[in-house]
Design a protein around this motif. Structure first.
Motif, PDB file in Angstrom:
ATOM      1  N   PHE A 218      56.782  60.954  23.767  1.00  0.00           N
ATOM      2  CA  PHE A 218      57.361  60.183  22.666  1.00  0.00           C
ATOM      3  C   PHE A 218      57.795  61.104  21.523  1.00  0.00           C
ATOM      4  O   PHE A 218      58.841  60.906  20.908  1.00  0.00           O
ATOM      5  N   ALA A 219      56.978  62.108  21.246  1.00  0.00           N
ATOM      6  CA  ALA A 219      57.298  63.012  20.135  1.00  0.00           C
ATOM      7  C   ALA A 219      58.595  63.774  20.411  1.00  0.00           C
ATOM      8  O   ALA A 219      59.439  63.925  19.522  1.00  0.00           O
ATOM      9  N   GLY A 222      61.393  61.452  19.855  1.00  0.00           N
ATOM     10  CA  GLY A 222      61.555  61.028  18.459  1.00  0.00           C
ATOM     11  C   GLY A 222      62.132  62.118  17.593  1.00  0.00           C
ATOM     12  O   GLY A 222      62.966  61.857  16.733  1.00  0.00           O
ATOM     13  N   ASN A 223      61.693  63.356  17.802  1.00  0.00           N
ATOM     14  CA  ASN A 223      62.199  64.470  17.004  1.00  0.00           C
ATOM     15  C   ASN A 223      61.801  65.767  17.681  1.00  0.00           C
ATOM     16  O   ASN A 223      60.681  66.244  17.517  1.00  0.00           O
ATOM     17  N   ALA A 227      58.574  68.249  17.079  1.00  0.00           N
ATOM     18  CA  ALA A 227      57.609  68.386  18.164  1.00  0.00           C
ATOM     19  C   ALA A 227      57.372  69.866  18.463  1.00  0.00           C
ATOM     20  O   ALA A 227      56.241  70.309  18.616  1.00  0.00           O
ATOM     21  N   GLY A 288      66.150  57.644  22.514  1.00  0.00           N
ATOM     22  CA  GLY A 288      64.893  58.341  22.706  1.00  0.00           C
ATOM     23  C   GLY A 288      63.786  57.894  21.770  1.00  0.00           C
ATOM     24  O   GLY A 288      64.034  57.312  20.725  1.00  0.00           O
ATOM     25  N   GLY A 289      62.552  58.171  22.172  1.00  0.00           N
ATOM     26  CA  GLY A 289      61.410  57.935  21.301  1.00  0.00           C
ATOM     27  C   GLY A 289      60.782  56.566  21.423  1.00  0.00           C
ATOM     28  O   GLY A 289      59.666  56.370  20.971  1.00  0.00           O
ATOM     29  N   ARG A 290      61.476  55.608  21.995  1.00  0.00           N
ATOM     30  CA  ARG A 290      60.951  54.248  22.086  1.00  0.00           C
ATOM     31  C   ARG A 290      61.004  53.755  23.516  1.00  0.00           C
ATOM     32  O   ARG A 290      61.978  53.990  24.223  1.00  0.00           O
TER      33      ARG A 290
END
Lengths: 354, 523
Positions: A218-219, A222-223, A227, A288-290
């Motif tokens: 997820f990290a 998300g970014n 990360a 991404g991220g979700r």
């Protein structure tokens, strides 16, 4: 972990969060809606036999969609899964029929368990190729997996010269029998493929929620920069998601070959699109991220039940495509609306807190 | 320089203020721009120079005050408005399209077309060539911008602004990426424009440049104009005095604990720049346990790059680092964090936080291994760690499961700090830790730094805020153009010496240095 903010909504935030809850449960509501609709509109829809048959159909897409979910959460995409399905089916079929010729007059035949493990290894290996292209050679995921899509499909066709490996019953004297168990076998009343789906899905959901690797997936999505600075091994995480996707595709290849007792090199064409659709329908964000494994499984069921139900109602396959497309678009539109509403509710809460 | 009488005021700002959410960037500024002259604007980072220029260029609208152009009040609702009135601007950040040619960039949004609305490429390139020839940069109009060096790109930006035939031309740090030769050419172009009556507003950090080409100088500090003079009447001392002022801000006071043994040492860190030269130029420094070492430098001095090298973010950087006297051979970020380094990056949004994850997930992202048994994250232990950080740093958050993006800037910064602290570092690198957060949060952050240093952590913090570096550091290192140009003990550091050292890296200009610097700089 993405559904954690749901708990943060205060009960006092009235109508806004009630609507928000409805929108968050949209995939579930859609699932219940299609179930109710078809149980009224299509005769025999709710019979146990039909439900199990549908579940078997859905399972295939659900496997691919789970692998795809992790890939999409990291901000990537895997277009090669359909081809991996085809290639892995061919690998399994070839091993059952021909074994491996050692070129010195001996041929090694494997038993079914070994064949399954080798096939899974091939799927993981192709996933690793995707991962290496993306992490080491900096190829964009779309392009890398598009290339592998063609290569894997080509290899599948080459393996048999375009022919089908038929009749994978195996020979008792070579110990290659029993390949049909994956596709046709049953344990405690449920097909084996459903059991495998349950195990893999629980494993994937656990991974996403309770392990550092899951958190890192997820990290990264998300970014990625943050990360990296936080010490996340971004390349390893990406390698993992593509290898897991390859693993899921190999399972599907095995199951399909086993169900048909034959391997056809064109198996799995355009499966990747269904997998993406299921993931998106289940709330996975393409940026991404979700995303959640649970959501993806529900999404796969909505798509699967929709198409099976429409077939049972006798709707033409052309209309089915139109309807499937519309469902996906509506899902994403609602998703966007939910994000905006969520932001508003959060802002309202912040204003209230001060 | 000609007499002041020839220079009519063409543009005048009267009591202009600009307020952003929570912060006042410009306070009641009165600023005059004179025709046929170079109007210099100078001030520390964050003093409000860029904001003031954006107001003139129509990019930002003033919250209060009037803009008078040729004696008439005007208001610009967009930069297009300002361009139509003859105001052009060379931005500090390059605003070019890398995928287009130089000519296409110069004529972007005002393409030269023929009768059939087809872009007349030939004419564009010929006209662009005329402007480029004046800059003697050897840039062909049909080259792609992304193939040019940064310095050349800056020249393209300048050519674009010149091609507007502006009456007022604003240049925001136009020389920051130029070589010495290119600067000379730019100065010739400026002289030429001046002779044609163009009013030039020139912003730069390089004091020697300002003295050389400026006619009028305006100094900004904390959004206020603190001095306006003709350049021929001032010297660098005067400028520095106006820039710094005498009033000190309130910082957490030192508690007088004595730093311990050396905890960290960097030797000979070098980082090559993509465009040639070194972004970090043979930097060595050492840090003791419980010591706060402030690294002062202007924008582009190489502070962030130095931190990146220390964290192992650049594979092609060279140099060695030591923690507790032990040589750190690991070259990747993950393992350097394990060895006790932690970075709080300058850009919170881009590098510090995963904004769609919760506060809790962000806090524990770098230290998950602490909360793991085998491969399972122990929820209880993680929550306890999160609670502890929320309490210690007084992060104002209702529920740590909230998305981190719902917090205020100051609390987000505390989350980034908490994330670093949860890795139990020995050495903390903080890059502009007070950037973009409100006064209260700033005080909290400074207090935390003091407390950590008391607990024996070594802290390296980079800043371009002079007050901050003076108030918080036990020692001060100054960087300029990638080089370490001076280190000062707090007792012997003076603001003037630090400012002077921060300009040292830019080649030879020793004649403007204050005399007291020579004795302090031990570089």
């Amino acid at each position: 972990m993405t559904d954690i903010p749901a708990r943060a909504t205060h009960s006092s935030a009235s109508s806004g969060s009630a609507l928000l809850t409805v929108m968050k449960l949209r995939t579930f509501i859609a699932l219940i809606a299609v179930l109710v609709f078809f149980s009224i509109a299509a005769p025999n829809f709710l019979s146990a036999a039909n439900l199990i048959l549908m579940a078997k159909h859905v399972a295939l897409n659900a496997f691919l969609a789970m692998g795809m979910t992790f890939v999409i959460i990291t901000g990537g995409i895997d277009l090669s899964v359909g081809s991996i399905v085809g290639l892995c089916g061919m690998v399994a079929g070839y091993l059952v029929l021909n074994g491996i010729d050692l070129q010195i007059g001996y041929t090694i035949y494997f038993n079914v368990v070994e064949i399954a493990l080798i096939t899974l290894a091939v799927g993981i290996l192709i996933g690793a190729v995707n991962g290496l292209l993306i992490t080491r050679l900096n190829v964009a995921p779309f392009i890398a997996t598009l290339g592998v899509l063609y290569v894997a499909r080509g290899l599948a066709l080459l393996s048999s010269d375009g022919r089908t490996f038929p009749n994978l019953v195996g020979k008792p004297e070579l110990g290659t029998t029993g390949f049909g168990f994956l596709g046709a076998g049953r344990l405690v009343g449920l097909p084996v493929s459903i059991w495998i789906l349950i195990v893999v899905a629980l494993g994937a959901a656990y991974l996403a929620r309770y392990t550092p690797l899951g958190r890192h997936i997820f990290a990264v999505g998300g970014n990625e920069r943050a990360a990296r600075i936080s010490g996340v091994r971004v390349n390893m995480v990406k390698m993992f998601v593509y290898m897991f996707s390859g693993f899921c595709a190999a399972i599907v290849g095995l199951i399909i070959s086993s169900e048909l007792m034959a391997s056809h090199p064109a198996t799995g064409e355009s499966f990747e699109l269904n997998a993406i659709a299921a993931a998106v329908l289940g709330g996975t964000s393409m940026s991404g991220g979700r995303g959640t494994i649970g959501g993806t499984i529900v999404g796969a069921f909505v798509i699967g039940i929709l198409s099976d139900g429409l077939v049972m109602m006798g709707v033409s396959s052309f209309w089915q495509m139109v309807i499937k497309g519309l469902v996906i678009i509506v899902a994403v539109v609602v998703d966007q609306a939910q994000r905006r509403l969520q932001q508003r509710v959060t802002l309202m809460q912040m204003a209230k807190v001060g | 320089m000609s007499a002041a009488l020839d220079h009519d005021v063409i543009l005048k700002l009267e009591d202009v203020s600009k307020v952003y959410a929570g912060t006042v960037a410009v306070k009641q500024a009165n600023f005059e721009v004179r025709k046929g002259a170079v109007n210099v604007l100078v001030g520390e980072n964050g003093a409000g120079k860029s904001t003031l220029m954006k107001i003139i260029a129509g990019v930002e609208q003033p919250t209060a005050g009037r803009i008078m152009l040729d004696g008439n009040e005007v208001s610009f609702s967009s930069s297009g408005d300002a361009v139509a009135r003859g105001i052009g601007m060379v931005f500090q950040e390059l605003n070019l399209f890398g995928n287009m040619t130089v000519a296409e960039n110069i004529f972007a949004t005002r393409e030269i077309t023929n009768r059939f609305r087809k872009i007349d490429r030939k004419t564009q390139e010929r006209r662009a060539g005329e402007f480029l020839d004046r800059l003697e940069a050897g840039i062909r109009p049909d080259m792609l911008v992304e193939d040019l060096r940064i310095g050349q790109q800056q020249l393209v930006e300048i050519a674009k602004a010149v091609s507007l035939d502006a009456r007022i031309l604003i240049m925001d740090e136009p020389t920051s990426a130029l070589s010495a030769a290119e600067v000379e050419i730019l100065f010739k172009v400026i002289a030429d424009l001046k002779a044609r009556g163009v009013a030039i507003v020139y912003i730069s950090h390089r004091l020697e440049e300002l003295i050389r080409i400026g006619d009028y100088i305006t100094v900004l500090r904390d959004g206020r104009i603190t001095g306006q003079e003709e350049v021929k009447n001032v010297d660098t001392q005067w400028i520095v005095r106006q820039m710094i002022g005498s009033d000190a801000k309130d910082f957490a006071k030192a508690d007088g604990h004595v730093p311990g043994e050396e905890i960290f040492r960097a030797e000979d860190i070098c980082l090559p720049r993509v465009t040639g030269g070194l972004a970090v130029d043979h930097v060595s420094l050492s840090l003791r346990a419980g010591e706060i070492l402030g690294i002062y430098g202007l924008m582009g001095a190489g502070r962030s790059e130095l931190f990146d090298c220390i964290m192992g973010r650049h594979g092609h950087a060279s140099g060695e680092i030591f923690i507790d006297g032990k040589h750190i051979r690991e070259r990747d970020t993950t393992r350097r964090i394990r060895r006790g380094l932690a970075l709080i990056p300058e850009d919170r949004q881009r590098e510090g936080l995963v904004s769609i994850l919760s506060v809790a997930s962000n806090l524990t992202l770098a230290s998950l291994s602490r909360f793991v048994r085998l491969f399972h994250i122990r929820g209880g232990a993680e929550r306890q760690g999160v609670r502890q950080m929320v309490r210690e740093l007084s992060i104002k958050v209702g529920d740590p499961a909230q998305e981190v993006s719902s917090l205020s800037g100051g609390n987000q910064q505390k989350v980034v700090i908490g994330k670093a602290l949860l890795t139990e570092p020995k050495v903390l690198l903080m890059d502009e830790p007070s950037r973009g957060i409100d006064v209260g949060a700033k005080a909290d952050v400074f207090r935390t730094m003091r407390k950590l240093s008391r607990d024996g952590l070594g802290i390296l913090f980079a800043t371009s805020d002079l007050d901050e570096v003076m108030a918080l550091s036990d020692r001060i290192a100054v960087m300029s153009n990638g080089k370490l140009t001076g280190t000062f003990d707090r007792a012997e550091a003076s603001e003037a010496a630090i400012v002077a050292a921060s300009a040292l890296g830019h080649g030879p200009a020793p004649h403007i240095l204050p005399q007291n610097l020579e004795s302090n700089a031990n570089d």
